[in-house]
Scaffold this motif. Structure first.
Motif, PDB file in Angstrom:
ATOM      1  N   PRO A 124       0.785  -1.244   0.000  1.00 47.06           N
ATOM      2  CA  PRO A 124       0.000   0.000   0.000  1.00 47.06           C
ATOM      3  C   PRO A 124       0.812   1.287   0.000  1.00 47.06           C
ATOM      4  O   PRO A 124       0.402   2.275  -0.603  1.00 47.06           O
ATOM      5  N   HIS A 125       1.993   1.282   0.627  1.00 45.06           N
ATOM      6  CA  HIS A 125       2.807   2.497   0.733  1.00 45.06           C
ATOM      7  C   HIS A 125       3.623   2.779  -0.518  1.00 45.06           C
ATOM      8  O   HIS A 125       4.193   3.856  -0.664  1.00 45.06           O
ATOM      9  N   GLY A 126       3.716   1.826  -1.443  1.00 43.75           N
ATOM     10  CA  GLY A 126       4.415   2.057  -2.699  1.00 43.75           C
ATOM     11  C   GLY A 126       5.926   2.000  -2.644  1.00 43.75           C
ATOM     12  O   GLY A 126       6.602   2.393  -3.597  1.00 43.75           O
ATOM     13  N   ARG A 127       6.493   1.490  -1.550  1.00 50.17           N
ATOM     14  CA  ARG A 127       7.945   1.387  -1.438  1.00 50.17           C
ATOM     15  C   ARG A 127       8.441  -0.063  -1.511  1.00 50.17           C
ATOM     16  O   ARG A 127       9.645  -0.302  -1.413  1.00 50.17           O
ATOM     17  N   ALA A 128       7.550  -0.998  -1.673  1.00 51.05           N
ATOM     18  CA  ALA A 128       7.922  -2.407  -1.762  1.00 51.05           C
ATOM     19  C   ALA A 128       6.851  -3.147  -2.553  1.00 51.05           C
ATOM     20  O   ALA A 128       5.724  -2.672  -2.683  1.00 51.05           O
ATOM     21  N   TRP A 129       7.213  -4.299  -3.071  1.00 51.07           N
ATOM     22  CA  TRP A 129       6.276  -5.126  -3.831  1.00 51.07           C
ATOM     23  C   TRP A 129       6.403  -6.567  -3.347  1.00 51.07           C
ATOM     24  O   TRP A 129       7.384  -6.948  -2.717  1.00 51.07           O
ATOM     25  N   LYS A 130       5.391  -7.359  -3.664  1.00 46.68           N
ATOM     26  CA  LYS A 130       5.367  -8.725  -3.136  1.00 46.68           C
ATOM     27  C   LYS A 130       4.671  -9.683  -4.091  1.00 46.68           C
ATOM     28  O   LYS A 130       3.696  -9.309  -4.749  1.00 46.68           O
ATOM     29  N   VAL A 131       5.186 -10.889  -4.172  1.00 50.19           N
ATOM     30  CA  VAL A 131       4.499 -11.967  -4.888  1.00 50.19           C
ATOM     31  C   VAL A 131       3.539 -12.599  -3.887  1.00 50.19           C
ATOM     32  O   VAL A 131       3.957 -13.234  -2.920  1.00 50.19           O
ATOM     33  N   PHE A 132       2.249 -12.404  -4.099  1.00 46.18           N
ATOM     34  CA  PHE A 132       1.239 -12.898  -3.164  1.00 46.18           C
ATOM     35  C   PHE A 132       0.945 -14.387  -3.358  1.00 46.18           C
ATOM     36  O   PHE A 132       0.632 -15.092  -2.403  1.00 46.18           O
ATOM     37  N   LYS A 133       1.044 -14.849  -4.609  1.00 44.92           N
ATOM     38  CA  LYS A 133       0.729 -16.237  -4.925  1.00 44.92           C
ATOM     39  C   LYS A 133       1.845 -16.817  -5.791  1.00 44.92           C
ATOM     40  O   LYS A 133       1.780 -16.773  -7.027  1.00 44.92           O
ATOM     41  N   PRO A 134       2.883 -17.372  -5.162  1.00 50.21           N
ATOM     42  CA  PRO A 134       4.039 -17.892  -5.911  1.00 50.21           C
ATOM     43  C   PRO A 134       3.678 -18.926  -6.978  1.00 50.21           C
ATOM     44  O   PRO A 134       4.267 -18.928  -8.066  1.00 50.21           O
ATOM     45  N   LYS A 135       2.737 -19.817  -6.689  1.00 54.19           N
ATOM     46  CA  LYS A 135       2.377 -20.863  -7.658  1.00 54.19           C
ATOM     47  C   LYS A 135       1.789 -20.235  -8.923  1.00 54.19           C
ATOM     48  O   LYS A 135       2.213 -20.554 -10.056  1.00 54.19           O
ATOM     49  N   GLU A 136       0.824 -19.344  -8.751  1.00 54.97           N
ATOM     50  CA  GLU A 136       0.210 -18.686  -9.905  1.00 54.97           C
ATOM     51  C   GLU A 136       1.215 -17.772 -10.617  1.00 54.97           C
ATOM     52  O   GLU A 136       1.188 -17.653 -11.842  1.00 54.97           O
ATOM     53  N   PHE A 137       2.098 -17.147  -9.833  1.00 56.69           N
ATOM     54  CA  PHE A 137       3.123 -16.291 -10.419  1.00 56.69           C
ATOM     55  C   PHE A 137       4.036 -17.103 -11.336  1.00 56.69           C
ATOM     56  O   PHE A 137       4.366 -16.672 -12.443  1.00 56.69           O
ATOM     57  N   THR A 138       4.417 -18.288 -10.876  1.00 49.96           N
ATOM     58  CA  THR A 138       5.291 -19.160 -11.662  1.00 49.96           C
ATOM     59  C   THR A 138       4.603 -19.638 -12.931  1.00 49.96           C
ATOM     60  O   THR A 138       5.215 -19.690 -14.005  1.00 49.96           O
ATOM     61  N   GLU A 139       3.318 -19.968 -12.817  1.00 48.49           N
ATOM     62  CA  GLU A 139       2.598 -20.545 -13.952  1.00 48.49           C
ATOM     63  C   GLU A 139       2.094 -19.499 -14.946  1.00 48.49           C
ATOM     64  O   GLU A 139       2.066 -19.759 -16.159  1.00 48.49           O
ATOM     65  N   GLN A 140       1.701 -18.309 -14.446  1.00 49.68           N
ATOM     66  CA  GLN A 140       1.045 -17.345 -15.317  1.00 49.68           C
ATOM     67  C   GLN A 140       1.890 -16.114 -15.673  1.00 49.68           C
ATOM     68  O   GLN A 140       1.762 -15.582 -16.772  1.00 49.68           O
ATOM     69  N   VAL A 141       2.735 -15.679 -14.739  1.00 49.98           N
ATOM     70  CA  VAL A 141       3.455 -14.418 -14.941  1.00 49.98           C
ATOM     71  C   VAL A 141       4.853 -14.622 -15.515  1.00 49.98           C
ATOM     72  O   VAL A 141       5.226 -13.970 -16.496  1.00 49.98           O
ATOM     73  N   SER A 148      12.874 -18.221 -18.675  1.00 51.97           N
ATOM     74  CA  SER A 148      12.767 -19.274 -17.664  1.00 51.97           C
ATOM     75  C   SER A 148      11.549 -19.046 -16.781  1.00 51.97           C
ATOM     76  O   SER A 148      11.222 -17.922 -16.419  1.00 51.97           O
ATOM     77  N   SER A 149      10.888 -20.135 -16.413  1.00 53.75           N
ATOM     78  CA  SER A 149       9.728 -20.058 -15.512  1.00 53.75           C
ATOM     79  C   SER A 149      10.085 -20.589 -14.134  1.00 53.75           C
ATOM     80  O   SER A 149       9.202 -20.984 -13.365  1.00 53.75           O
ATOM     81  N   ASN A 150      11.360 -20.591 -13.818  1.00 52.51           N
ATOM     82  CA  ASN A 150      11.829 -21.088 -12.526  1.00 52.51           C
ATOM     83  C   ASN A 150      11.749 -19.967 -11.494  1.00 52.51           C
ATOM     84  O   ASN A 150      12.404 -18.931 -11.632  1.00 52.51           O
ATOM     85  N   TYR A 151      10.949 -20.175 -10.453  1.00 51.42           N
ATOM     86  CA  TYR A 151      10.738 -19.135  -9.445  1.00 51.42           C
ATOM     87  C   TYR A 151      12.026 -18.800  -8.691  1.00 51.42           C
ATOM     88  O   TYR A 151      12.307 -17.633  -8.412  1.00 51.42           O
ATOM     89  N   ASN A 152      12.812 -19.810  -8.372  1.00 55.08           N
ATOM     90  CA  ASN A 152      14.064 -19.563  -7.658  1.00 55.08           C
ATOM     91  C   ASN A 152      15.038 -18.744  -8.499  1.00 55.08           C
ATOM     92  O   ASN A 152      15.774 -17.903  -7.969  1.00 55.08           O
TER      93      ASN A 152
END
Length: 206
Positions: A124-141, A148-152
């Protein structure tokens, strides 16, 4: 502006210079012990080597003279890879163009995509970001932005660009960089990626 000063600003709800909301995590950004190569803003401390100190660049406007920005950046390295000028306006580039850009531009683009906000987004403060759903992030984003689609591998790349991870508090597991702020894409051009053997400076403890 020191992390402590930013934390004090958070007590009143927002950073008075920009209106970007802050939280007290900025008082002491704790990163994981990943041992990855980093460039950290440093401050000399007696007998202990350099320590990282968070600096507030939110007041640097897009039309600020170049020397103001460079004077604010006290640590540079000639062997670093810089994000260059490509990152400004990344949100307006096509996904095909973004795939050829460096990490800061890719992050800016994905964080500006409202369709991905439940998967990855700004705090909310705009100074940091976060992956909320790692599984969906790996598969969709990841397939949209990277070869590479490797999250690590993605996290290693994030670390190599000097992002630091919060370990506790409301922003636990969010990543921040003093030059990566919501609504300030022009600052990304000053971000650096260091060689693999470089290490980031540890956090300066109060």
């Amino acid at each position: 502006t020191s992390p402590a000063a930013l934390a004090a600003a958070a007590a009143s709800g927002q950073d008075g210079s920009t209106g970007i909301h802050t939280t007290q995590y900025i008082r002491r950004g704790e990163e994981g012990n990943d041992g990855s190569g980093m460039r950290g803003t440093s401050k000399a401390t007696s007998g202990k080597g350099p320590r990282y100190v968070y600096r507030d660049f939110s007041h640097i406007t897009e039309d600020a003279p170049g020397h103001i920005v460079m004077n604010a950046l006290t640590t540079t390295t000639s062997t670093s890879t810089t994000a260059g000028g490509e990152d400004g306006g990344a949100a307006t580039k096509s996904i095909g163009e973004i795939r050829h850009c460096k990490l800061p531009a890719k992050l800016e683009h994905m964080l500006s995509d409202s369709s991905l906000s439940s998967i990855v987004g700004w705090m909310p403060h705009g100074r940091a970001w976060k992956v909320f759903k790692p599984k969906e992030f790996t598969e969709q984003v990841l397939p949209r932005y990277f070869e590479s689609s490797n999250y690590n591998s993605f996290i290693r790349l994030v670390n190599a660009w000097s992002f630091r991870r919060m370990q506790s508090g409301p922003d636990s597991n969010a990543y921040y960089h003093e030059l990566f702020l919501r609504g300030r894409p022009h600052l990304c051009s000053q971000m650096k990626r260091l060689p693999k053997k470089a290490r980031k400076a540890p956090i300066l403890k109060d």
